[in-house]
Design an enzyme around this catalytic site. Structure first.
Site, PDB file in Angstrom:
ATOM      1  CG  ASN A   9       3.306 -21.719 -22.092  1.00  0.00           C
ATOM      2  OD1 ASN A   9       2.822 -21.382 -20.999  1.00  0.00           O
ATOM      3  ND2 ASN A   9       4.602 -21.904 -22.269  1.00  0.00           N
ATOM      4  CE  LYS A  11       5.753 -18.615 -23.413  1.00  0.00           C
ATOM      5  NZ  LYS A  11       6.909 -18.188 -24.220  1.00  0.00           N
ATOM      6  CG  HIS A  94       8.507 -23.472 -21.785  1.00  0.00           C
ATOM      7  ND1 HIS A  94       9.297 -22.346 -21.843  1.00  0.00           N
ATOM      8  CD2 HIS A  94       7.612 -23.363 -22.797  1.00  0.00           C
ATOM      9  CE1 HIS A  94       8.886 -21.587 -22.853  1.00  0.00           C
ATOM     10  NE2 HIS A  94       7.862 -22.182 -23.443  1.00  0.00           N
ATOM     11  CD  GLU A  96       9.384 -18.683 -21.582  1.00  0.00           C
ATOM     12  OE1 GLU A  96       8.378 -18.860 -20.878  1.00  0.00           O
ATOM     13  OE2 GLU A  96       9.322 -18.261 -22.764  1.00  0.00           O
ATOM     14  CD  GLU A 166       7.612 -24.168 -27.064  1.00  0.00           C
ATOM     15  OE1 GLU A 166       6.588 -23.629 -27.495  1.00  0.00           O
ATOM     16  OE2 GLU A 166       8.067 -23.957 -25.927  1.00  0.00           O
ATOM     17  N   GLY A 172       9.073 -16.048 -28.452  1.00  0.00           N
ATOM     18  CA  GLY A 172       8.843 -14.657 -28.052  1.00  0.00           C
ATOM     19  C   GLY A 172       9.662 -13.647 -28.839  1.00  0.00           C
ATOM     20  CB  SER A 212       7.344 -16.459 -33.197  1.00  0.00           C
ATOM     21  OG  SER A 212       8.180 -15.867 -32.228  1.00  0.00           O
TER      22      SER A 212
HETATM   23  P1  13P Z   1       5.623 -17.498 -28.329  1.00  0.00           P
HETATM   24  O1  13P Z   1       4.506 -18.078 -29.140  1.00  0.00           O
HETATM   25  O2  13P Z   1       5.237 -16.287 -27.561  1.00  0.00           O
HETATM   26  O3  13P Z   1       6.881 -17.332 -29.138  1.00  0.00           O
HETATM   27  O4  13P Z   1       5.977 -18.591 -27.199  1.00  0.00           O
HETATM   28  C1  13P Z   1       6.150 -19.905 -27.582  1.00  0.00           C
HETATM   29  C2  13P Z   1       6.255 -20.726 -26.373  1.00  0.00           C
HETATM   30  O5  13P Z   1       7.201 -20.641 -25.617  1.00  0.00           O
HETATM   31  C3  13P Z   1       5.161 -21.651 -26.070  1.00  0.00           C
HETATM   32  O6  13P Z   1       5.502 -22.498 -25.035  1.00  0.00           O
END
Ligand code: 13P
Length: 250
Positions: A9, A11, A94, A96, A166, A172, A212
């Site tokens: 992803n 982002k 997601h 976010e 997740e 993150g 992560s």
């Molecule tokens: P990270 O791997 O940067 O923690 O992000 C995970 C994520 O949100 C994947 O959709």
């Protein structure tokens, strides 16, 4: 359990030219992958990604879609539009999107419906906030998110749903869930699907862990009985790290 799927992803990262470059770097590194490999890129990078993955088995995902086919929704992109340009997957729900852009269980359900109707495969994200884990309601939260998102999804359509667990506190933050924590919740999601459909059906669903995940911790997470892959943020932007994670998925 389900087929292993490793998805990046990206982002809000990379221009079209940078997308081409990163995929060209990833391609040779994952050519012998035994799992499915997907890159989830920003809308404006989809065309470049589709072009760059040609001749490989890498799939391309968008990071969201609207639930209507078309209409007065300034700034939105429909599932139909994604399908028409050759996109195979869409990441939905997601954290976010839920946290910063007002996505709710109900709008996620509508997006899932639209994506399935358009012929896309969905990567459906669920996961608890830290406060919810501390209150001991992770199971309830994740089961509810899963049940609402899958409302109206038939057993046949479920073959086009990948679920990504997740935990929000692990995204993150560099704070990964332990392999036991990841497996426990992935197993619970599978149990929820068993309740909605059947044990047979639930066994075939790919359930990823995300949060992560990196080149160093992927093997242990992916070795868990109910973890069938990963949804990777930061580490998916580094070709060697992403390739290491892909190689660990077997
Ligand atoms: P990270 O791997 O940067 O923690 O992000 C995970 C994520 O949100 C994947 O959709």
């Amino acid at each position: 359990m389900g087929k292993y799927v490793i998805a990046g992803n990206w982002k809000m990262n990379k221009t079209p030219a940078e997308t081409t470059a990163l995929i060209e770097e990833i391609k040779p590194l994952v050519k012998d992958a035994t799992c499915d490999v997907i890159v989830g890129v920003p809308f404006v990078d989809l065309a470049a990604a589709l072009e760059a993955v040609k001749g490989s088995k890498i799939g391309v995902a968008a990071q969201n879609c609207h639930w209507e086919k078309s209409g007065a929704y300034t700034g939105e992109i429909s599932a139909e539009m994604l399908k028409a340009m050759g996109v195979g997957y869409v990441i939905l729900g997601h954290s976010e999107r839920r946290t910063y852009f007002g996505d709710t269980d109900v709008t996620v359900q509508k997006r899932v419906r639209a994506a399935l109707d358009a012929g896309l495969t969905v990567i459906l994200c669920v996961g608890e906030y830290l406060e919810q884990r501390e209150q001991g309601i992770t199971g309830e939260v994740v089961a509810m998110q899963t049940k609402i998102a899958l409302g109206g999804v038939s057993k046949e359509e479920l073959s086009r749903i990948i679920i990504a667990y997740e935990p929000v506190w692990a995204i993150g933050t560099g704070r990964t869930a332990t392999a036991e924590q990841a497996n426990e919740v992935c197993a619970l999601i599978r149990k929820t699907i068993t309740g909605l459909y059947s044990c047979q059906t639930a066994k075939k669903v790919t359930i990823q862990y995300g949060g992560s995940m990196n080149a160093a911790n992927a093997a242990e997470l992916l070795a868990q009985s109910d973890v069938d892959g990963g949804l990777i943020g930061g580490a998916s932007l580094k070709a060697p790290d992403f390739a290491t994670i892909v190689a660990a998925a077997k």
